[in-house]
Write a protein that holds these residues in place. Sequence first.
Motif, PDB file in Angstrom:
ATOM      1  N   GLN A 118      51.892 -24.773  44.044  1.00 33.96           N
ATOM      2  CA  GLN A 118      51.620 -24.031  45.178  1.00 33.96           C
ATOM      3  C   GLN A 118      49.999 -23.276  45.672  1.00 33.96           C
ATOM      4  O   GLN A 118      48.683 -23.080  44.746  1.00 33.96           O
ATOM      5  CB  GLN A 118      52.268 -22.551  45.998  1.00 33.96           C
ATOM      6  CG  GLN A 118      53.835 -22.625  45.899  1.00 33.96           C
ATOM      7  CD  GLN A 118      54.018 -22.864  46.340  1.00 33.96           C
ATOM      8  OE1 GLN A 118      53.762 -22.474  47.827  1.00 33.96           O
ATOM      9  NE2 GLN A 118      55.667 -23.570  46.471  1.00 33.96           N
ATOM     10  N   PRO A 119      49.788 -23.932  46.792  1.00 34.15           N
ATOM     11  CA  PRO A 119      48.385 -23.941  47.385  1.00 34.15           C
ATOM     12  C   PRO A 119      47.641 -22.556  47.194  1.00 34.15           C
ATOM     13  O   PRO A 119      48.797 -21.647  47.756  1.00 34.15           O
ATOM     14  CB  PRO A 119      48.220 -24.334  48.342  1.00 34.15           C
ATOM     15  CG  PRO A 119      49.514 -24.630  49.303  1.00 34.15           C
ATOM     16  CD  PRO A 119      50.426 -24.557  48.203  1.00 34.15           C
ATOM     17  N   THR A 120      46.410 -22.382  47.027  1.00 30.80           N
ATOM     18  CA  THR A 120      46.080 -20.774  46.814  1.00 30.80           C
ATOM     19  C   THR A 120      45.895 -20.150  48.805  1.00 30.80           C
ATOM     20  O   THR A 120      45.679 -21.452  49.663  1.00 30.80           O
ATOM     21  CB  THR A 120      43.916 -20.655  46.501  1.00 30.80           C
ATOM     22  OG1 THR A 120      43.650 -21.849  47.651  1.00 30.80           O
ATOM     23  CG2 THR A 120      44.500 -21.465  45.322  1.00 30.80           C
ATOM     24  N   ALA A 121      45.748 -19.380  49.322  1.00 27.63           N
ATOM     25  CA  ALA A 121      45.368 -18.375  50.745  1.00 27.63           C
ATOM     26  C   ALA A 121      44.223 -19.369  50.797  1.00 27.63           C
ATOM     27  O   ALA A 121      43.788 -20.045  51.657  1.00 27.63           O
ATOM     28  CB  ALA A 121      45.302 -17.082  50.390  1.00 27.63           C
ATOM     29  N   GLU A 122      42.807 -19.932  49.999  1.00 26.49           N
ATOM     30  CA  GLU A 122      41.778 -20.289  50.625  1.00 26.49           C
ATOM     31  C   GLU A 122      41.836 -22.018  51.093  1.00 26.49           C
ATOM     32  O   GLU A 122      41.589 -22.115  51.886  1.00 26.49           O
ATOM     33  CB  GLU A 122      40.445 -19.792  49.571  1.00 26.49           C
ATOM     34  CG  GLU A 122      39.514 -20.762  50.370  1.00 26.49           C
ATOM     35  CD  GLU A 122      38.300 -19.889  48.923  1.00 26.49           C
ATOM     36  OE1 GLU A 122      36.738 -20.414  49.689  1.00 26.49           O
ATOM     37  OE2 GLU A 122      38.260 -19.907  47.633  1.00 26.49           O
TER      38      GLU A 122
ATOM     39  N   PRO B  30      59.479  -9.653  47.942  1.00 23.02           N
ATOM     40  CA  PRO B  30      60.055 -10.265  45.962  1.00 23.02           C
ATOM     41  C   PRO B  30      61.353  -9.873  46.272  1.00 23.02           C
ATOM     42  O   PRO B  30      62.440  -9.295  48.047  1.00 23.02           O
ATOM     43  CB  PRO B  30      59.327  -9.018  45.614  1.00 23.02           C
ATOM     44  CG  PRO B  30      58.223  -9.089  46.341  1.00 23.02           C
ATOM     45  CD  PRO B  30      58.183  -8.826  47.603  1.00 23.02           C
ATOM     46  N   LEU B  31      62.413 -10.612  45.608  1.00 22.77           N
ATOM     47  CA  LEU B  31      63.832  -9.749  45.510  1.00 22.77           C
ATOM     48  C   LEU B  31      64.185  -9.333  44.757  1.00 22.77           C
ATOM     49  O   LEU B  31      63.661  -9.271  43.638  1.00 22.77           O
ATOM     50  CB  LEU B  31      64.574 -11.322  45.796  1.00 22.77           C
ATOM     51  CG  LEU B  31      64.224 -11.698  46.758  1.00 22.77           C
ATOM     52  CD1 LEU B  31      64.812 -13.493  46.643  1.00 22.77           C
ATOM     53  CD2 LEU B  31      65.496 -11.049  47.920  1.00 22.77           C
ATOM     54  N   GLY B  32      65.508  -8.208  44.703  1.00 19.14           N
ATOM     55  CA  GLY B  32      65.384  -7.830  43.916  1.00 19.14           C
ATOM     56  C   GLY B  32      66.014  -8.691  41.886  1.00 19.14           C
ATOM     57  O   GLY B  32      67.147  -7.608  41.561  1.00 19.14           O
TER      58      GLY B  32
ATOM     59  N   ASN C  14      63.492 -18.432  41.288  1.00 22.31           N
ATOM     60  CA  ASN C  14      61.448 -18.612  41.331  1.00 22.31           C
ATOM     61  C   ASN C  14      61.018 -19.114  42.608  1.00 22.31           C
ATOM     62  O   ASN C  14      60.116 -19.823  42.749  1.00 22.31           O
ATOM     63  CB  ASN C  14      62.265 -20.402  40.255  1.00 22.31           C
ATOM     64  CG  ASN C  14      63.007 -21.332  40.988  1.00 22.31           C
ATOM     65  OD1 ASN C  14      63.306 -20.956  42.448  1.00 22.31           O
ATOM     66  ND2 ASN C  14      63.563 -21.915  40.434  1.00 22.31           N
ATOM     67  N   TRP C  15      60.905 -18.727  43.033  1.00 18.18           N
ATOM     68  CA  TRP C  15      60.791 -18.510  44.819  1.00 18.18           C
ATOM     69  C   TRP C  15      60.405 -17.637  45.968  1.00 18.18           C
ATOM     70  O   TRP C  15      59.140 -17.816  46.724  1.00 18.18           O
ATOM     71  CB  TRP C  15      61.470 -19.311  45.321  1.00 18.18           C
ATOM     72  CG  TRP C  15      63.097 -18.733  46.177  1.00 18.18           C
ATOM     73  CD1 TRP C  15      64.318 -18.816  45.688  1.00 18.18           C
ATOM     74  CD2 TRP C  15      63.561 -17.669  47.146  1.00 18.18           C
ATOM     75  NE1 TRP C  15      64.983 -18.273  45.763  1.00 18.18           N
ATOM     76  CE2 TRP C  15      65.172 -17.604  47.189  1.00 18.18           C
ATOM     77  CE3 TRP C  15      62.764 -17.483  48.164  1.00 18.18           C
ATOM     78  CZ2 TRP C  15      65.392 -17.041  47.518  1.00 18.18           C
ATOM     79  CZ3 TRP C  15      63.470 -16.971  48.517  1.00 18.18           C
ATOM     80  CH2 TRP C  15      64.914 -16.023  48.946  1.00 18.18           C
TER      81      TRP C  15
END
Length: 257
Positions: free
Chosen positions: A3-7, A28-30, A34-35
């Motif tokens: 995944q790309p970074t925020a920058e 988040p999920l409980g 992996n996503w």
Amino acid sequence: MTQPTAEEMIQGAIRLGMDSLGFSGHAPLGFPNNWAMKNTEAYYAELLQQKKRYEGQLSVYLGLEQDYYSPPPPQWCEYLIGSVHLIRVGEQYYPTDYTSQALMDAANGEFGGDIYSVVETYYALVGQLPERTGCQIIGHFDVITKNNERHPLFDPNHPRYVKAAMDALDALAEHDLVFEINTGAMSRGYRTTPYPDKFLLRAMGERNLPICLSSDAHDARHLLHGFREASQWAKSCGYNSCVYWNGKEFCEDALPD
């Protein structure tokens, strides 16, 4: 895929000549997955650092995509996108937009093979998103159709599908919400047209529901992907304007050419 970074996303936005960029990572999920993100505080810290670093070059807005099954959002969120990526039956979760097979697994495992019962369950959850998530934006309203173009499982013109979708839309129309025109499935090769389908977008227009354009980009190269098509999609359904977030409120502007 990394995944790309925020920058990296911010630098991509600057290269495209954008003046603002809103982040809306999956809350988040409980349960293990992996996503969705695991740590919203680390996400917040990174975005806050980049927001300060690029002040004057690009306005950075801090949001989350809040799933129906996400825990309550943190207080720092500037905006929330509400979405339904899962259907839960008992303790079992079934993804709504992973694969066609996953939807059929839900139908065969919990609904006696009736795919329209899955559709009805999905839209019932969509109609509850404001109360459940506190969202200001409804994300990809009909994401359950993500794989239907390539691997059809149901007919979006079927009376049961139409009724379920319209019941959800009417429930949402009672709230002050913005609806995405989302091109994410186009950039990732699942669809050739944006969400939502035209009959839904026309219904949104008839109810004077505001729209915004969203690339739902997972890569800096896709930040403005399909915006021209999305704008024409909206115009063909009677819209002349869209809204955008300015950090404090939604402002209206003409749809881009």
